[in-house]
Design an enzyme around this catalytic site. Structure first.
Site, short mmCIF file in Angstrom:
data_model
loop_
_atom_site.label_atom_id
_atom_site.label_comp_id
_atom_site.label_asym_id
_atom_site.label_seq_id
_atom_site.Cartn_x
_atom_site.Cartn_y
_atom_site.Cartn_z
N LYS A 122 -1.67 9.34 -2.65
CA LYS A 122 -2.93 8.60 -2.63
C LYS A 122 -3.49 8.34 -4.03
O LYS A 122 -4.28 7.42 -4.21
CB LYS A 122 -3.98 9.34 -1.78
CG LYS A 122 -3.68 9.24 -0.29
CD LYS A 122 -4.88 9.62 0.55
CE LYS A 122 -4.55 9.54 2.04
NZ LYS A 122 -5.64 9.98 2.89
N LYS A 204 6.53 5.07 6.38
CA LYS A 204 5.81 5.26 7.64
C LYS A 204 4.80 4.11 7.85
O LYS A 204 4.30 3.53 6.89
CB LYS A 204 5.13 6.63 7.70
CG LYS A 204 3.96 6.78 6.78
CD LYS A 204 3.18 8.06 7.09
CE LYS A 204 1.91 8.06 6.21
NZ LYS A 204 0.97 9.10 6.53
N LYS A 207 -2.10 2.69 7.52
CA LYS A 207 -3.29 1.83 7.39
C LYS A 207 -3.36 1.16 6.04
O LYS A 207 -3.93 0.10 5.89
CB LYS A 207 -4.56 2.69 7.49
CG LYS A 207 -4.92 3.16 8.84
CD LYS A 207 -6.10 4.12 8.73
CE LYS A 207 -6.06 5.07 9.90
NZ LYS A 207 -7.02 6.14 9.83
#
Ligand code: AMP
Ligand code: TRP
Length: 341
Positions: A122, A204, A207
């Protein structure tokens, strides 16, 4: 089928899971997490949490967060979480989560947090600018889980490392202050724990993917779903088979299998010699039909936000009672304050 559902004292196992109110929800969230929570609901003592404090770890605005919380609540109820059978609540309504996070910070090592792969992903190489909350995110997650003497945490595979950290922190706390926390186990299903991107089956479904075609949102219209599946990448060859060298087909077959409750080998047999086109066309209809009842209930719930508001307020009340009881023990063990001499 399920592992044992109660402890020696005849109480049902406690389940806790959380999900961030961070915008739209996709098939990975549904098949990897929410759907399992719903299916197991009758078996356990369940607590499900909308983790709005976690959502503050990345930039957001007041209005966006508000809207996202309500939308997530409606998605959870539309997917079948029943506020009578499960405690469903908003994390910030129970201040003990933030409090326990701070206390657990004192038994968490800086190095442990620096090793978290989700943090590394992130930050995207911009460690200097991200919030300290993003770094501390796993400790708040540990607090969520440990506050309720949780036995099982149903999550997707991406949360394994956070669960290991939770157990390490609990073990360290118990060694230092005496047996206080239950060591929780991750409950990760063999199939569906990692639904992959439709555009790149080595990543994966997420969002945060820059491409809108990588994920199917739970709110996508039937036509959008059909288009995304038609355009989904496939592997070389033409046979509809799963396998380590067929990541794209494996992913599509997994989605089909989870919605239809049909084992992958049977689906493979049915599509033998039929090619990718026919399979994708049918898969699109399976997904459309699987999501349709959720979308219908979501529309109804969105027309009446009082259902979610009331259910969440009642959930917070029940969670608070349990959290306060646990925190009194934790404070006492750590020697905080002077209550009770
Ligand atoms: P998040 O969207 O990261 O807040 O995740 C909410 C829940 O969905 C967690 O239990 C995740 O493990 C799960 N999840 C997220 N993405 C996927 C995916 N692609 N496949 C399976 N589960 C997922
Ligand atoms: N970190 C989880 C995710 O991104 C969300 C979460 C927060 C959670 N607290 C939790 C999951 C406690 C399980 C238990 O998906």
């Amino acid at each position: 089928m399920h592992e044992s559902r109660s402890n020696g004292a005849g109480q049902r196992h406690r389940v806790f899971s959380g999900i961030q109110p961070s915008g739209s929800f996709h098939l990975g969230n549904y098949l990897g997490a929410i759907r399992n929570w719903v299916a197991q609901q009758p078996l356990y003592d369940n607590i499900f949490c909308i983790v709005d404090l976690h959502a503050l770890s990345l930039p957001t605005t007041r209005n966006q967060l508000r809207a996202n919380i309500l939308h997530l609540a409606n998605v959870l109820f539309a997917s079948g979480l029943d506020p009578e059978a499960s405690i469903v609540f908003i994390q910030s309504d129970v201040s003990e989560h933030a409090e326990l996070c701070w206390l657990l910070n004192s038994v968490t090592q800086f190095g442990e947090l620096r090793r978290m792969t989700q943090f590394k992903d992130k930050t995207g190489g911009k460690e200097e600018q991200v919030s300290a909350a993003l770094f501390d995110y796993p400790v708040l997650m540990a607090a969520d889980i440990l506050l309720y003497d949780t036995d099982l945490v149903p999550v997707g595979e991406d949360q394994t490392q956070h669960l290991e950290l939770t157990r390490d922190v609990a073990t360290r706390f118990n060694a230092r202050y005496g047996d206080t926390f239950v060591l929780p186990k991750a409950d990760i299903k063999e199939t569906g724990a990692r639904i992959m991107s439709l555009e790149d089956p080595t990543k994966k479904m997420s969002k945060s993917d820059a491409s809108p075609n990588a994920a199917i949102a739970l709110t996508d219209t039937p036509d959008v779903i059909r288009r995304k599946i038609r355009r989904a990448v496939t592997d070389s060859g033409s046979e509809v088979v799963a396998g380590p060298d067929k990541p794209a087909l494996t992913n599509l077959l997994t989605i089909y299998s989870l919605f239809e409750g049909e084992p992958i080998p049977e689906i493979e047999r049915r599509y033998a010699g039929k090619g990718y086109g026919a399979f994708k066309q049918d898969l699109a209809e399976v997904v459309v039909a699987g999501i349709e009842p959720i979308q219908r209930r979501l529309t109804e719930l969105e027309a009446d936000p009082s259902f979610a508001r009331e259910a969440l307020a009642a959930g917070a009340e029940r969670a608070r009672t349990r959290a306060a009881r646990k925190m009194a023990v934790v404070r006492d063990r750590m020697g905080l304050g002077l209550a009770d001499g």
